[in-house]
Motif scaffolding. Structure first.
Motif, PDB file in Angstrom:
ATOM      1  N   MET A 311     -53.200  -0.356 -30.696  1.00 13.08           N
ATOM      2  CA  MET A 311     -52.460  -0.382 -29.443  1.00 13.08           C
ATOM      3  C   MET A 311     -52.287  -1.804 -28.932  1.00 13.08           C
ATOM      4  N   ARG A 312     -53.343  -2.587 -29.002  1.00 14.63           N
ATOM      5  CA  ARG A 312     -53.262  -3.964 -28.510  1.00 14.63           C
ATOM      6  C   ARG A 312     -52.326  -4.803 -29.371  1.00 14.63           C
ATOM      7  N   THR A 313     -52.379  -4.590 -30.679  1.00 13.52           N
ATOM      8  CA  THR A 313     -51.497  -5.325 -31.579  1.00 13.52           C
ATOM      9  C   THR A 313     -50.037  -4.994 -31.297  1.00 13.52           C
ATOM     10  N   THR A 314     -49.747  -3.705 -31.111  1.00  9.20           N
ATOM     11  CA  THR A 314     -48.375  -3.283 -30.835  1.00  9.20           C
ATOM     12  C   THR A 314     -47.840  -3.913 -29.564  1.00  9.20           C
ATOM     13  N   ILE A 315     -48.640  -3.946 -28.525  1.00  8.76           N
ATOM     14  CA  ILE A 315     -48.178  -4.492 -27.251  1.00  8.76           C
ATOM     15  C   ILE A 315     -47.936  -5.997 -27.331  1.00  8.76           C
ATOM     16  N   ARG A 316     -48.670  -6.678 -28.229  1.00  8.30           N
ATOM     17  CA  ARG A 316     -48.447  -8.126 -28.379  1.00  8.30           C
ATOM     18  C   ARG A 316     -47.173  -8.433 -29.149  1.00  8.30           C
ATOM     19  N   GLN A 317     -46.661  -7.457 -29.899  1.00  7.97           N
ATOM     20  CA  GLN A 317     -45.459  -7.690 -30.703  1.00  7.97           C
ATOM     21  C   GLN A 317     -44.229  -7.762 -29.802  1.00  7.97           C
ATOM     22  N   THR A 318     -43.262  -8.527 -30.242  1.00 13.77           N
ATOM     23  CA  THR A 318     -42.038  -8.679 -29.452  1.00 13.77           C
ATOM     24  C   THR A 318     -40.944  -7.714 -29.870  1.00 13.77           C
ATOM     25  N   ASP A 319     -41.136  -7.007 -31.002  1.00 17.20           N
ATOM     26  CA  ASP A 319     -40.091  -6.118 -31.482  1.00 17.20           C
ATOM     27  C   ASP A 319     -40.540  -4.673 -31.443  1.00 17.20           C
TER      28      ASP A 319
END
Length: 369
Positions: A311-319
């Motif tokens: 979840m944290r990784t996804t939110i840091r992504q810009t796409d």
């Protein structure tokens, strides 16, 4: 006979004895005066009440959801399942959000098709509902939380999902480390007040009996400890973690009656989304629900540690709003959620949080609803 009235200061529900014209709140000590007790809601069945800073008493009148199936009518192999899903857009107000009802629809789809929740055992509270008991008002959310835990037995799995505004208010009892209570904002919060974390804990955490499991997914600002659970998983960027003891300094017990409660939330208590009050953006709410469902759909939700990291990784992504791979109806719904408006995710200053009634090894405990 007892009647229910909100404290004029902190909005804590208080039980007013019949005929009484005033009552002192045991939480903040404010005195609430009632000019005409006959103007209050219908009386509640008599129940003994000792409202002290170590107890939080809210007794609901009979549930309007009694016509829905009881646990006994929704059997499954591994126990019975029930969910309350709230999505609030605050339409035509200055607090309007765009993605929250989509969040609710996506969550319902996930529970039914991935985790085999019976549709008849999912209570949806959104502004699109035509049943007056299913609009997400303060009263209806309170009633829905009570309905959620009614009749639960060992082996049962419960889910509470909220997508909407969250806030904070000053705590006067010493049971918050940072001095603030976290709150959910129902549809009518500007006139009826917010739902305080103390009440949420007292309603769906403390009564949880042994063998019953509740997952909360709270997609709102200031939501890190929205259930007032005593343990928070503090995880760093490398995946190392410690369980912080968030038991109140006052000594108030915030655990369960033997059951297990685990909460995923959109951000830490001191974090907000700069766009939550905007008419065109809903980055924090949409991003959190998206990341939660995407972790499961991509197979990253094997353990609780995997879920939180994903979840944290996804939110840091810009796409995030782009192709998530794998296709399917849930992916399409999520695409609608995040691409239907100006929803740039890049630069979000929020980190999903994990709290629990008891600490556990997040990398060995398997995640399931």
């Amino acid at each position: 006979m007892l009647m229910l009235v909100d404290c004029s200061n902190c909005r804590t529900p208080l039980q007013l004895p019949a005929g009484a014209r005033s009552i002192r709140c045991a939480i903040c000590q404010a005195i609430t005066r009632v000019a005409d007790p006959r103007s209050l809601p219908p009386p509640l069945p008599h129940q003994q009440s000792h409202a002290t800073p170590s107890t939080y008493n809210y007794h609901a009148p009979p549930s309007p959801y009694n016509h829905l199936p009881s646990f006994g009518q929704t059997p499954s192999v591994n126990g019975k399942k029930r969910a309350v899903i709230c999505g609030i857009s605050y339409k035509k107000t200055k607090h309007e959000l765009k993605g929250c009802i989509n969040d609710a629809k996506c969550m319902k789809y996930l529970l039914i098709n991935k985790f085999r929740f019976p549709e008849s055992s999912i209570l949806m509270l959104t502004e699109e509902e035509t049943d007056r008991y299913r609009t997400p008002t303060k009263h209806n959310i309170r009633m829905a939380m009570h309905w959620l835990i009614q009749g639960c037995e060992p082996g049962d799995s419960l889910v509470f999902h909220f997508s909407g505004h969250g806030s904070q208010q000053r705590n006067y009892t010493g049971d918050e480390i940072d001095g603030f209570d976290e709150t959910l904002c129902p549809l009518d919060f500007e006139t009826q007040g917010m739902i305080v974390d103390d009440e949420i804990n007292a309603t769906i955490v403390k009564p949880m009996p042994h063998g019953v499991r509740l997952h909360a997914i709270v997609d709102a600002c200031h939501s890190g400890t929205m259930l007032d659970l005593p343990f928070l998983c503090r995880m760093d960027g490398s995946g190392r973690y410690v369980w912080e003891d968030h038991s109140p300094p006052s000594g108030i017990f915030k655990g369960t009656n033997g059951g297990e409660v685990i909460s995923f939330s959109g951000c830490d208590d001191d974090q907000t989304s700069a766009d939550t009050a905007s008419l065109s953006k809903v980055t924090s709410t949409g991003a959190m629900t998206f990341s939660f469902i995407q972790a499961i759909e991509r197979g990253h939700g094997t353990t609780y540690g995997d879920m939180l990291t994903s979840m944290r990784t996804t939110i840091r992504q810009t796409d995030v709003g782009g192709s998530s791979g794998g296709g399917g109806a849930v992916t399409s719904l999520l695409g609608m959620l995040l691409t239907g408006g100006s929803l740039g995710i890049g630069g979000l200053r929020q980190e999903p949080q994990l709290t629990a009634s008891e600490p556990f090894d997040v990398y060995t405990k398997r995640f399931s609803l």
